[in-house]
Design an enzyme around this catalytic site. Structure first.
Site, PDB file in Angstrom:
ATOM      1  N   LYS A  44     -40.012  59.279  69.266  1.00  0.00           N
ATOM      2  CA  LYS A  44     -40.878  58.872  70.386  1.00  0.00           C
ATOM      3  C   LYS A  44     -40.988  59.989  71.423  1.00  0.00           C
ATOM      4  CE  LYS A  44     -38.846  54.950  71.699  1.00  0.00           C
ATOM      5  NZ  LYS A  44     -38.687  53.698  72.476  1.00  0.00           N
ATOM      6  N   LYS A  46     -38.678  61.015  73.280  1.00  0.00           N
ATOM      7  CA  LYS A  46     -37.926  60.603  74.466  1.00  0.00           C
ATOM      8  C   LYS A  46     -36.497  61.107  74.289  1.00  0.00           C
ATOM      9  CE  LYS A  46     -39.674  56.566  76.798  1.00  0.00           C
ATOM     10  NZ  LYS A  46     -39.379  55.201  77.246  1.00  0.00           N
TER      11      LYS A  46
HETATM   12  N1  C2G Z   1     -40.848  48.349  81.590  1.00  0.00           N
HETATM   13  C1  C2G Z   1     -41.380  47.591  82.651  1.00  0.00           C
HETATM   14  N2  C2G Z   1     -41.503  48.158  83.860  1.00  0.00           N
HETATM   15  C2  C2G Z   1     -41.107  49.443  84.074  1.00  0.00           C
HETATM   16  C3  C2G Z   1     -40.550  50.195  83.022  1.00  0.00           C
HETATM   17  C4  C2G Z   1     -40.429  49.616  81.770  1.00  0.00           C
HETATM   18  O1  C2G Z   1     -41.754  46.412  82.466  1.00  0.00           O
HETATM   19  N3  C2G Z   1     -41.246  49.975  85.323  1.00  0.00           N
HETATM   20  C5  C2G Z   1     -40.724  47.698  80.277  1.00  0.00           C
HETATM   21  C6  C2G Z   1     -41.548  48.413  79.202  1.00  0.00           C
HETATM   22  O2  C2G Z   1     -42.899  47.965  79.243  1.00  0.00           O
HETATM   23  C7  C2G Z   1     -40.836  47.976  77.928  1.00  0.00           C
HETATM   24  C8  C2G Z   1     -39.369  47.843  78.394  1.00  0.00           C
HETATM   25  O3  C2G Z   1     -39.391  47.763  79.828  1.00  0.00           O
HETATM   26  O4  C2G Z   1     -41.294  46.690  77.513  1.00  0.00           O
HETATM   27  C9  C2G Z   1     -38.526  49.022  77.957  1.00  0.00           C
HETATM   28  O5  C2G Z   1     -39.123  50.192  78.463  1.00  0.00           O
HETATM   29  P1  C2G Z   1     -38.801  51.579  77.706  1.00  0.00           P
HETATM   30  O6  C2G Z   1     -37.343  51.706  77.536  1.00  0.00           O
HETATM   31  O7  C2G Z   1     -39.590  52.664  78.373  1.00  0.00           O
HETATM   32  O8  C2G Z   1     -39.422  51.261  76.274  1.00  0.00           O
HETATM   33  P2  C2G Z   1     -40.425  52.168  75.410  1.00  0.00           P
HETATM   34  O9  C2G Z   1     -39.975  53.566  75.384  1.00  0.00           O
HETATM   35  O10 C2G Z   1     -41.779  51.828  75.904  1.00  0.00           O
HETATM   36  O11 C2G Z   1     -40.147  51.591  73.934  1.00  0.00           O
HETATM   37  O12 C2G Z   1     -41.270  49.949  69.682  1.00  0.00           O
HETATM   38  C10 C2G Z   1     -41.511  49.859  71.070  1.00  0.00           C
HETATM   39  C11 C2G Z   1     -40.841  50.987  71.810  1.00  0.00           C
HETATM   40  O13 C2G Z   1     -39.476  51.116  71.438  1.00  0.00           O
HETATM   41  C12 C2G Z   1     -40.954  50.716  73.304  1.00  0.00           C
END
Ligand code: C2G
Length: 134
Positions: A44, A46
């Site tokens: 990803k 990340k």
């Molecule tokens: N999130 C949120 N508000 C934020 C930051 C994150 O609601 N300010 C939510 C994201 O939308 C996600 C969850 O928290 O639903 C986890 O965020 P991340 O760890 O950034 O997840 P991500 O990298 O988007 O991984 O297969 C799907 C991926 O693994 C999603």
């Protein structure tokens, strides 16, 4: 017993994550978090500050989380929903529409993201402070 599943990296856990987990849990009785492995994070593009095991331990301490499983690739969601008998799939709406293929297997809900907070922003801020302290 309504089972909810969600996915993410959940690095440097913050109130935006908690807000998502709280609302996801409120949609059912049991919340499964598929936590991105360190290898999948690389896919990803990340780089998480905490390792998978550390992020897992932090999430398991969260009152809204009932089970943490590894997320290793983009292809596992359908089999996860079937294996863990998830009734609802939840993600923040930055993913709006991206996982609608799961509608054949469970309810798909995208929740509004919490504004103005992100792991990236927090890490940048802390990095800046560290430089300032020399
Ligand atoms: N999130 C949120 N508000 C934020 C930051 C994150 O609601 N300010 C939510 C994201 O939308 C996600 C969850 O928290 O639903 C986890 O965020 P991340 O760890 O950034 O997840 P991500 O990298 O988007 O991984 O297969 C799907 C991926 O693994 C999603």
């Amino acid at each position: 017993m309504k089972r909810v599943i969600t996915y993410g990296t959940y690095d440097v856990l913050h109130y935006g994550h908690i807000n998502l987990l709280k609302r996801a849990k409120a949609l059912g009785d049991y919340l499964i978090v598929a936590l991105s492995s360190d290898e999948f994070n690389a896919i990803k593009n990340k780089k998480s500050y905490y390792t998978y095991e550390q992020r897992k331990a932090i999430l398991e301490a969260c009152r809204y989380v009932d089970l943490v499983i590894p997320e290793n690739d983009w292809e596992q969601k359908i089999s996860d929903v079937q294996k863990y008998q998830a009734d609802i799939f939840v993600m923040g709406d930055d993913w709006e529409g991206k996982f609608d293929f799961l509608k054949d297997y469970c309810e798909v809900i995208y929740l509004p993201r919490t504004p103005d907070v992100s792991s990236t922003q927090t890490k940048k801020y802390l990095k800046g402070n560290k430089n300032a302290q020399g």
